[in-house]
Design a protein around this motif. Sequence first.
Motif, PDB file in Angstrom:
ATOM      1  N   SER A 280      15.750  17.297  16.050  1.00 58.04           N
ATOM      2  CA  SER A 280      16.849  18.256  15.839  1.00 58.04           C
ATOM      3  C   SER A 280      16.436  19.468  14.992  1.00 58.04           C
ATOM      4  O   SER A 280      16.895  20.571  15.255  1.00 58.04           O
ATOM      5  N   PRO A 281      15.585  19.283  13.965  1.00 55.40           N
ATOM      6  CA  PRO A 281      15.247  20.425  13.110  1.00 55.40           C
ATOM      7  C   PRO A 281      14.392  21.478  13.811  1.00 55.40           C
ATOM      8  O   PRO A 281      14.075  21.334  14.995  1.00 55.40           O
ATOM      9  N   ALA A 282      13.984  22.464  13.035  1.00 54.98           N
ATOM     10  CA  ALA A 282      13.148  23.545  13.566  1.00 54.98           C
ATOM     11  C   ALA A 282      11.803  22.993  14.049  1.00 54.98           C
ATOM     12  O   ALA A 282      11.338  21.948  13.580  1.00 54.98           O
ATOM     13  N   VAL A 283      11.192  23.710  14.973  1.00 64.36           N
ATOM     14  CA  VAL A 283       9.964  23.279  15.639  1.00 64.36           C
ATOM     15  C   VAL A 283       8.861  22.860  14.661  1.00 64.36           C
ATOM     16  O   VAL A 283       8.247  21.794  14.826  1.00 64.36           O
ATOM     17  N   ASP A 284       8.602  23.665  13.620  1.00 63.29           N
ATOM     18  CA  ASP A 284       7.481  23.322  12.724  1.00 63.29           C
ATOM     19  C   ASP A 284       7.788  22.105  11.854  1.00 63.29           C
ATOM     20  O   ASP A 284       6.868  21.363  11.480  1.00 63.29           O
ATOM     21  N   GLU A 285       9.056  21.898  11.570  1.00 62.16           N
ATOM     22  CA  GLU A 285       9.434  20.706  10.808  1.00 62.16           C
ATOM     23  C   GLU A 285       9.202  19.445  11.659  1.00 62.16           C
ATOM     24  O   GLU A 285       8.689  18.428  11.175  1.00 62.16           O
ATOM     25  N   VAL A 286       9.565  19.527  12.906  1.00 59.66           N
ATOM     26  CA  VAL A 286       9.344  18.400  13.825  1.00 59.66           C
ATOM     27  C   VAL A 286       7.838  18.161  13.991  1.00 59.66           C
ATOM     28  O   VAL A 286       7.368  17.021  13.976  1.00 59.66           O
ATOM     29  N   HIS A 287       7.085  19.237  14.099  1.00 60.02           N
ATOM     30  CA  HIS A 287       5.631  19.124  14.228  1.00 60.02           C
ATOM     31  C   HIS A 287       5.031  18.401  13.020  1.00 60.02           C
ATOM     32  O   HIS A 287       4.193  17.505  13.172  1.00 60.02           O
ATOM     33  N   ALA A 288       5.492  18.768  11.841  1.00 59.29           N
ATOM     34  CA  ALA A 288       4.965  18.139  10.619  1.00 59.29           C
ATOM     35  C   ALA A 288       5.234  16.628  10.631  1.00 59.29           C
ATOM     36  O   ALA A 288       4.357  15.825  10.284  1.00 59.29           O
ATOM     37  N   ALA A 289       6.416  16.234  11.064  1.00 54.77           N
ATOM     38  CA  ALA A 289       6.737  14.807  11.134  1.00 54.77           C
ATOM     39  C   ALA A 289       5.901  14.117  12.218  1.00 54.77           C
ATOM     40  O   ALA A 289       5.499  12.949  12.078  1.00 54.77           O
ATOM     41  N   THR A 290       5.611  14.841  13.266  1.00 55.90           N
ATOM     42  CA  THR A 290       4.861  14.260  14.391  1.00 55.90           C
ATOM     43  C   THR A 290       3.410  13.990  14.005  1.00 55.90           C
ATOM     44  O   THR A 290       2.853  12.941  14.352  1.00 55.90           O
ATOM     45  N   ILE A 291       2.789  14.932  13.285  1.00 48.52           N
ATOM     46  CA  ILE A 291       1.363  14.733  12.983  1.00 48.52           C
ATOM     47  C   ILE A 291       1.150  13.519  12.064  1.00 48.52           C
ATOM     48  O   ILE A 291       0.105  12.891  12.113  1.00 48.52           O
ATOM     49  N   VAL A 292       2.159  13.176  11.301  1.00 43.74           N
ATOM     50  CA  VAL A 292       2.020  11.984  10.451  1.00 43.74           C
ATOM     51  C   VAL A 292       1.792  10.739  11.316  1.00 43.74           C
ATOM     52  O   VAL A 292       0.895   9.924  11.046  1.00 43.74           O
ATOM     53  N   VAL A 293       2.571  10.604  12.385  1.00 39.85           N
ATOM     54  CA  VAL A 293       2.407   9.406  13.213  1.00 39.85           C
ATOM     55  C   VAL A 293       1.181   9.498  14.122  1.00 39.85           C
ATOM     56  O   VAL A 293       0.500   8.495  14.365  1.00 39.85           O
ATOM     57  N   VAL A 294       0.865  10.701  14.573  1.00 37.87           N
ATOM     58  CA  VAL A 294      -0.314  10.832  15.448  1.00 37.87           C
ATOM     59  C   VAL A 294      -1.592  10.563  14.658  1.00 37.87           C
ATOM     60  O   VAL A 294      -2.515   9.902  15.156  1.00 37.87           O
ATOM     61  N   ASP A 295      -1.642  11.026  13.424  1.00 38.06           N
ATOM     62  CA  ASP A 295      -2.808  10.778  12.572  1.00 38.06           C
ATOM     63  C   ASP A 295      -3.098   9.280  12.468  1.00 38.06           C
ATOM     64  O   ASP A 295      -4.256   8.848  12.475  1.00 38.06           O
ATOM     65  N   LYS A 296      -2.029   8.493  12.357  1.00 38.74           N
ATOM     66  CA  LYS A 296      -2.205   7.048  12.218  1.00 38.74           C
ATOM     67  C   LYS A 296      -2.872   6.438  13.441  1.00 38.74           C
ATOM     68  O   LYS A 296      -3.677   5.515  13.329  1.00 38.74           O
ATOM     69  N   VAL A 297      -2.519   6.959  14.606  1.00 36.19           N
ATOM     70  CA  VAL A 297      -3.086   6.408  15.837  1.00 36.19           C
ATOM     71  C   VAL A 297      -4.547   6.809  16.007  1.00 36.19           C
ATOM     72  O   VAL A 297      -5.366   6.045  16.525  1.00 36.19           O
ATOM     73  N   LEU A 298      -4.867   8.026  15.559  1.00 33.62           N
ATOM     74  CA  LEU A 298      -6.215   8.535  15.818  1.00 33.62           C
ATOM     75  C   LEU A 298      -7.237   8.082  14.762  1.00 33.62           C
ATOM     76  O   LEU A 298      -8.419   8.324  14.925  1.00 33.62           O
ATOM     77  N   THR A 299      -6.748   7.451  13.691  1.00 32.25           N
ATOM     78  CA  THR A 299      -7.718   7.041  12.663  1.00 32.25           C
ATOM     79  C   THR A 299      -7.804   5.525  12.544  1.00 32.25           C
ATOM     80  O   THR A 299      -6.974   4.818  13.039  1.00 32.25           O
TER      81      THR A 299
END
Length: 228
Positions: free
Chosen positions: A209-228
């Motif tokens: 729901s929030p602005a695009v960059d806020e959603v992106h910031a939340a997304t990279i947290v979970v993607v980082d977990k998968v890639l490391t």
Amino acid sequence: MVPNLLEKIADAPRLPSSPKHEKPKFAKEKVTVIFVLGGPGAGKGTQCSLLVGKYNFSHLSAGDLLRAEQDRPNSQFGDLIRTYIREGNIVPMEVTIKLLENAMDAVLVSKTGEGWGDGRGRFLIDGFPRKMDQALKFEEDVCTSSLVLFFTTNEETMLERLLERGKTSGRDDDNIESIKKRFVTYKETTMPVIEYYEKFGKVAEVDSSPAVDEVHAATIVVVDKVLT
Ligand code: UDP
Ligand code: MG
């Protein structure tokens, strides 16, 4: 309304296919696959583009692949795809899975290792799987997924975004009649896929729901977990 589509598919010449292979075709050591789901207009495509910039993913949108096949001169599937998309229905899985498989092949041939930190092909598969049969078949035949990134927001927000996009997208399904049908398909057919992956603890839900960059910031947290 759309008579005998499945028969038509069975009769149609096959999409270009690769030789027979062991199942699944791409071993988990070779590729990392993240499915990206969420309602129509939830922001899947927008967020995928930002992730591509950050992690060098190959972004494969099932909807974009279907639209490209629909518009490909001499495609046997053009009319069929057009009708399914306009009605907000899920195109028979054989077509979509073959398009995805071919696209993954093309990426792996063209850029093996390049920019992929761990040497594995990294794929964001956007807008797929939208139906249980697709999910099971893809995981059995093509490759296993590592995560389902699930973007959620309310229907009013999605409707607003889709109508705004419809002003310029040129898409046959960004109109109010098609959008209503897509919402129904999402609830009845795609939500069960998300519930299925939830049972395996594979779903990371991100509020889009929030602005695009806020959603992106939340997304990279979970993607980082998968890639490391
Ligand atoms: N579609 C499909 N199978 C898929 C993915 C998409 O049949 O695996 C069709 C379906 O009709 C869907 C349409 O393509 O409504 C548009 O999908 P897209 O992901 O482009 O829409 P978005 O959700 O991004 O608005
Ligand atoms: Mg999209």
